[in-house]
Design a protein around this motif. Structure first.
Motif, PDB file in Angstrom:
ATOM      1  N   LEU A 261      17.304  58.391  54.611  1.00 51.95           N
ATOM      2  CA  LEU A 261      17.098  58.604  53.182  1.00 51.95           C
ATOM      3  C   LEU A 261      18.441  58.575  52.459  1.00 51.95           C
ATOM      4  O   LEU A 261      19.417  59.160  52.927  1.00 51.95           O
ATOM      5  N   ASP A 262      18.485  57.876  51.344  1.00 51.19           N
ATOM      6  CA  ASP A 262      19.719  57.702  50.577  1.00 51.19           C
ATOM      7  C   ASP A 262      20.763  56.964  51.420  1.00 51.19           C
ATOM      8  O   ASP A 262      21.858  57.462  51.673  1.00 51.19           O
ATOM      9  N   GLY A 263      20.403  55.770  51.848  1.00 55.45           N
ATOM     10  CA  GLY A 263      21.282  55.002  52.732  1.00 55.45           C
ATOM     11  C   GLY A 263      22.563  54.533  52.092  1.00 55.45           C
ATOM     12  O   GLY A 263      23.493  54.144  52.808  1.00 55.45           O
ATOM     13  N   ALA A 264      22.663  54.535  50.768  1.00 59.68           N
ATOM     14  CA  ALA A 264      23.880  54.076  50.110  1.00 59.68           C
ATOM     15  C   ALA A 264      24.953  55.149  50.038  1.00 59.68           C
ATOM     16  O   ALA A 264      26.074  54.868  49.620  1.00 59.68           O
ATOM     17  N   SER A 265      24.634  56.376  50.453  1.00 58.66           N
ATOM     18  CA  SER A 265      25.659  57.416  50.499  1.00 58.66           C
ATOM     19  C   SER A 265      26.611  57.136  51.640  1.00 58.66           C
ATOM     20  O   SER A 265      26.322  56.350  52.548  1.00 58.66           O
ATOM     21  N   SER A 266      27.771  57.775  51.615  1.00 58.60           N
ATOM     22  CA  SER A 266      28.756  57.538  52.671  1.00 58.60           C
ATOM     23  C   SER A 266      28.217  57.957  54.036  1.00 58.60           C
ATOM     24  O   SER A 266      28.443  57.267  55.047  1.00 58.60           O
ATOM     25  N   PHE A 267      27.475  59.051  54.093  1.00 62.82           N
ATOM     26  CA  PHE A 267      26.854  59.492  55.344  1.00 62.82           C
ATOM     27  C   PHE A 267      25.746  58.529  55.761  1.00 62.82           C
ATOM     28  O   PHE A 267      25.616  58.162  56.934  1.00 62.82           O
ATOM     29  N   GLY A 268      24.931  58.100  54.799  1.00 67.23           N
ATOM     30  CA  GLY A 268      23.847  57.169  55.100  1.00 67.23           C
ATOM     31  C   GLY A 268      24.348  55.840  55.633  1.00 67.23           C
ATOM     32  O   GLY A 268      23.762  55.267  56.563  1.00 67.23           O
ATOM     33  N   LEU A 269      25.434  55.334  55.065  1.00 65.22           N
ATOM     34  CA  LEU A 269      26.005  54.073  55.542  1.00 65.22           C
ATOM     35  C   LEU A 269      26.446  54.183  56.997  1.00 65.22           C
ATOM     36  O   LEU A 269      26.244  53.262  57.795  1.00 65.22           O
ATOM     37  N   MET A 270      27.048  55.304  57.357  1.00 64.35           N
ATOM     38  CA  MET A 270      27.467  55.503  58.739  1.00 64.35           C
ATOM     39  C   MET A 270      26.261  55.527  59.674  1.00 64.35           C
ATOM     40  O   MET A 270      26.292  54.933  60.763  1.00 64.35           O
ATOM     41  N   CYS A 271      25.188  56.191  59.266  1.00 67.39           N
ATOM     42  CA  CYS A 271      23.986  56.252  60.095  1.00 67.39           C
ATOM     43  C   CYS A 271      23.383  54.870  60.292  1.00 67.39           C
ATOM     44  O   CYS A 271      22.979  54.512  61.412  1.00 67.39           O
ATOM     45  N   ILE A 272      23.301  54.095  59.226  1.00 64.83           N
ATOM     46  CA  ILE A 272      22.714  52.759  59.315  1.00 64.83           C
ATOM     47  C   ILE A 272      23.495  51.880  60.279  1.00 64.83           C
ATOM     48  O   ILE A 272      22.933  51.216  61.157  1.00 64.83           O
ATOM     49  N   GLN A 273      24.812  51.872  60.131  1.00 70.36           N
ATOM     50  CA  GLN A 273      25.631  50.999  60.963  1.00 70.36           C
ATOM     51  C   GLN A 273      25.635  51.447  62.428  1.00 70.36           C
ATOM     52  O   GLN A 273      25.564  50.621  63.342  1.00 70.36           O
TER      53      GLN A 273
ATOM     54  N   LEU B 224      15.194  51.701  58.580  1.00 72.33           N
ATOM     55  CA  LEU B 224      14.635  51.672  57.245  1.00 72.33           C
ATOM     56  C   LEU B 224      15.446  52.641  56.396  1.00 72.33           C
ATOM     57  O   LEU B 224      15.797  53.732  56.857  1.00 72.33           O
ATOM     58  N   THR B 225      15.734  52.245  55.179  1.00 72.66           N
ATOM     59  CA  THR B 225      16.492  53.149  54.315  1.00 72.66           C
ATOM     60  C   THR B 225      16.004  53.021  52.886  1.00 72.66           C
ATOM     61  O   THR B 225      15.413  52.005  52.509  1.00 72.66           O
ATOM     62  N   THR B 226      16.222  54.049  52.099  1.00 72.47           N
ATOM     63  CA  THR B 226      15.774  54.059  50.714  1.00 72.47           C
ATOM     64  C   THR B 226      16.932  53.772  49.780  1.00 72.47           C
ATOM     65  O   THR B 226      18.083  54.114  50.043  1.00 72.47           O
ATOM     66  N   SER B 227      16.594  53.138  48.676  1.00 68.08           N
ATOM     67  CA  SER B 227      17.569  52.831  47.635  1.00 68.08           C
ATOM     68  C   SER B 227      16.883  52.987  46.296  1.00 68.08           C
ATOM     69  O   SER B 227      15.698  52.669  46.158  1.00 68.08           O
ATOM     70  N   ARG B 228      17.610  53.456  45.298  1.00 70.86           N
ATOM     71  CA  ARG B 228      17.001  53.763  44.005  1.00 70.86           C
ATOM     72  C   ARG B 228      17.484  52.862  42.876  1.00 70.86           C
ATOM     73  O   ARG B 228      17.043  53.017  41.757  1.00 70.86           O
ATOM     74  N   SER B 229      18.417  51.965  43.142  1.00 66.76           N
ATOM     75  CA  SER B 229      18.972  51.170  42.053  1.00 66.76           C
ATOM     76  C   SER B 229      19.471  49.834  42.574  1.00 66.76           C
ATOM     77  O   SER B 229      19.739  49.686  43.777  1.00 66.76           O
ATOM     78  N   PRO B 230      19.628  48.848  41.714  1.00 66.87           N
ATOM     79  CA  PRO B 230      20.196  47.566  42.141  1.00 66.87           C
ATOM     80  C   PRO B 230      21.616  47.716  42.678  1.00 66.87           C
ATOM     81  O   PRO B 230      22.025  46.993  43.581  1.00 66.87           O
ATOM     82  N   GLU B 231      22.373  48.674  42.117  1.00 69.40           N
ATOM     83  CA  GLU B 231      23.744  48.872  42.582  1.00 69.40           C
ATOM     84  C   GLU B 231      23.767  49.358  44.025  1.00 69.40           C
ATOM     85  O   GLU B 231      24.570  48.885  44.842  1.00 69.40           O
TER      86      GLU B 231
ATOM     87  N   SER C 258      12.370  57.660  38.937  1.00 73.85           N
ATOM     88  CA  SER C 258      11.911  58.973  39.386  1.00 73.85           C
ATOM     89  C   SER C 258      10.683  58.895  40.286  1.00 73.85           C
ATOM     90  O   SER C 258      10.390  59.836  41.000  1.00 73.85           O
ATOM     91  N   SER C 259       9.940  57.780  40.259  1.00 71.08           N
ATOM     92  CA  SER C 259       8.713  57.743  41.059  1.00 71.08           C
ATOM     93  C   SER C 259       8.854  56.961  42.358  1.00 71.08           C
ATOM     94  O   SER C 259       8.745  57.537  43.422  1.00 71.08           O
ATOM     95  N   PRO C 260       9.113  55.629  42.333  1.00 68.67           N
ATOM     96  CA  PRO C 260       9.110  54.943  43.617  1.00 68.67           C
ATOM     97  C   PRO C 260      10.477  54.943  44.287  1.00 68.67           C
ATOM     98  O   PRO C 260      11.500  55.069  43.638  1.00 68.67           O
ATOM     99  N   PHE C 261      10.452  54.786  45.595  1.00 66.51           N
ATOM    100  CA  PHE C 261      11.665  54.484  46.338  1.00 66.51           C
ATOM    101  C   PHE C 261      11.673  52.986  46.573  1.00 66.51           C
ATOM    102  O   PHE C 261      10.635  52.337  46.591  1.00 66.51           O
ATOM    103  N   HIS C 262      12.837  52.443  46.784  1.00 64.86           N
ATOM    104  CA  HIS C 262      12.955  51.055  47.190  1.00 64.86           C
ATOM    105  C   HIS C 262      13.364  51.076  48.654  1.00 64.86           C
ATOM    106  O   HIS C 262      14.435  51.552  48.999  1.00 64.86           O
TER     107      HIS C 262
END
Length: 383
Positions: free
Chosen positions: A151-163, A173-180, A208-212
């Protein structure tokens, strides 16, 4: 010599950070290493944890993730010598602030820093790497073929977990909330054909409603070059699913759920708030049989229905607290192995942390106040 310290405040009051004069002992301890600090990472100070373990004092040293050069070693130090470049995390009971020009630290808290890594990069990422290792290896016991939800894969901790998970053959699988955030996650795999949303309106839904949900198929090794086929098992590397978290995850896993969930916070109440983390019931619902939920929420409360759901799945909940590594000498060897593996993988390009802009020493107090208030997750000071 000056260092940054936190003056303990009353409960509910905002802590104050002050510059204090400090000095080092003239005689170096037998297993102590004297280090000239080149960079120091700043992370939120957990005053409650210090109070719980009996280490709360009037002036609390600030800045514990350090990188620097060895100046002097004790007579029984065997791992290091003068002029070695090192990196480590100061223990909770350390009297030194990492923002001092020179600090003393036991050799068992340090590892060699590869020449290819900058001091700023490694000081800013070592804590996130340790948390990722603790969550995935120690708690979740991840293995090739598992499915992981970060969850929140774009955070610094999330990026480490993904890699880290992708390197070990785990489908992520990871969640993202914005195009950035989505664009940032795409940069994890340069030179690979990424899926781009065909319809711009996929990002028009309220945040506020869906996750990407982004899907990272497992890969056996990183792609260090621009060769598209290097270590990739599937050309589809990322996919955007503008949907609620639970149905999206179940669809991607064929209704089986995921083996591991790593969160960066969780909602305990059904509240409609913008950018709120997922509700605990949704996280439990996406877990598969025998799944592991690794949570960063210190005050997590589970109701009887939640416990019954976990029991039916034979699933488990584990609390992530990376500070335990320095709490017992029984885990010292394993702890050093993890730190060494983190810096080696960073040097090899397997782990690529989120870039951090270093701030000068004279802005350290303001930077720490920003981090403590939660306006930033961390900061790096270059000395």
């Amino acid at each position: 010599m000056k260092g940054l310290y936190c003056r303990a405040a009353d409960k509910g009051a905002e802590p104050k950070f002050v510059i204090q004069e400090t000095c080092l002992p003239e005689v170096l301890g037998s297993h102590v290493v004297r280090v000239q600090v080149k960079a120091c990472g700043l992370s939120p100070l957990n005053v409650q944890l210090l109070d719980d373990v009996g280490l709360l004092r009037d002036l609390i040293p600030v800045g514990r993730e350090v990188s620097g050069v060895v100046l002097q070693v004790g007579d029984k130090v065997s791992f290091f010598q003068a002029e070695d470049e090192v990196v480590g995390i100061l223990p909770l009971d350390s009297p030194c602030s990492g923002l001092c020009e020179v600090i003393d630290i036991e050799e068992h808290y340090l590892v060699q820093k590869p020449e290819k890594l900058s001091s700023v990069c490694v000081a800013g990422a070592i804590r996130d790497g340790l948390c990722a290792y603790t969550a995935l290896h120690t708690h979740a016991r991840m293995a090739a073929g598992h499915t992981l939800l970060v969850l929140d894969g774009a955070s610094s901790f999330g990026l480490m977990c993904i890699q880290l998970a992708g390197y070990h053959g785990v489908k992520v699988l990871t969640t993202s909330r914005s195009p950035e955030q989505h664009a940032l996650l795409e940069q994890l795999r340069p030179g690979v054909g990424w899926y781009t949303p065909t319809f711009p309106q996929e990002w028009d839904a309220p945040l506020s409603s869906p996750f990407h949900l982004l899907l990272f198929p497992a890969f056996s090794c990183p792609a260090p070059s621009s060769t598209p086929s290097s270590g990739v098992q599937d050309p589809l590397v990322a996919r955007v699913i503008p949907s609620d978290l639970l149905p999206a995850v179940l669809e991607e896993t064929g209704g089986l759920g995921v083996d591991i969930v790593v969160d960066s916070g969780v909602s305990l109440q059904e509240e409609q708030e913008e950018n709120k983390p997922p509700h605990k019931h949704d996280i439990i619902s996406v877990l598969g049989v025998g799944g592991h939920w690794v949570t960063s929420h210190r005050d997590l409360q589970l109701d009887p229905p939640d416990c019954r759901s976990l029991n039916l799945k034979s699933a488990s909940v584990t609390f992530l607290n990376h500070e335990v590594w320095t709490a017992s000498s029984a885990q010292q060897g394993r702890y050093l192995h993890i730190l060494k593996d983190i810096v080696e993988k960073m040097s090899a390009g397997v782990l690529r942390p989120r870039p951090e802009v270093a701030v000068p020493l004279y802005e350290a107090t303001v930077a720490m106040e920003t981090v403590q208030r939660g306006q930033k997750t961390k900061a790096v000071v270059q000395l």
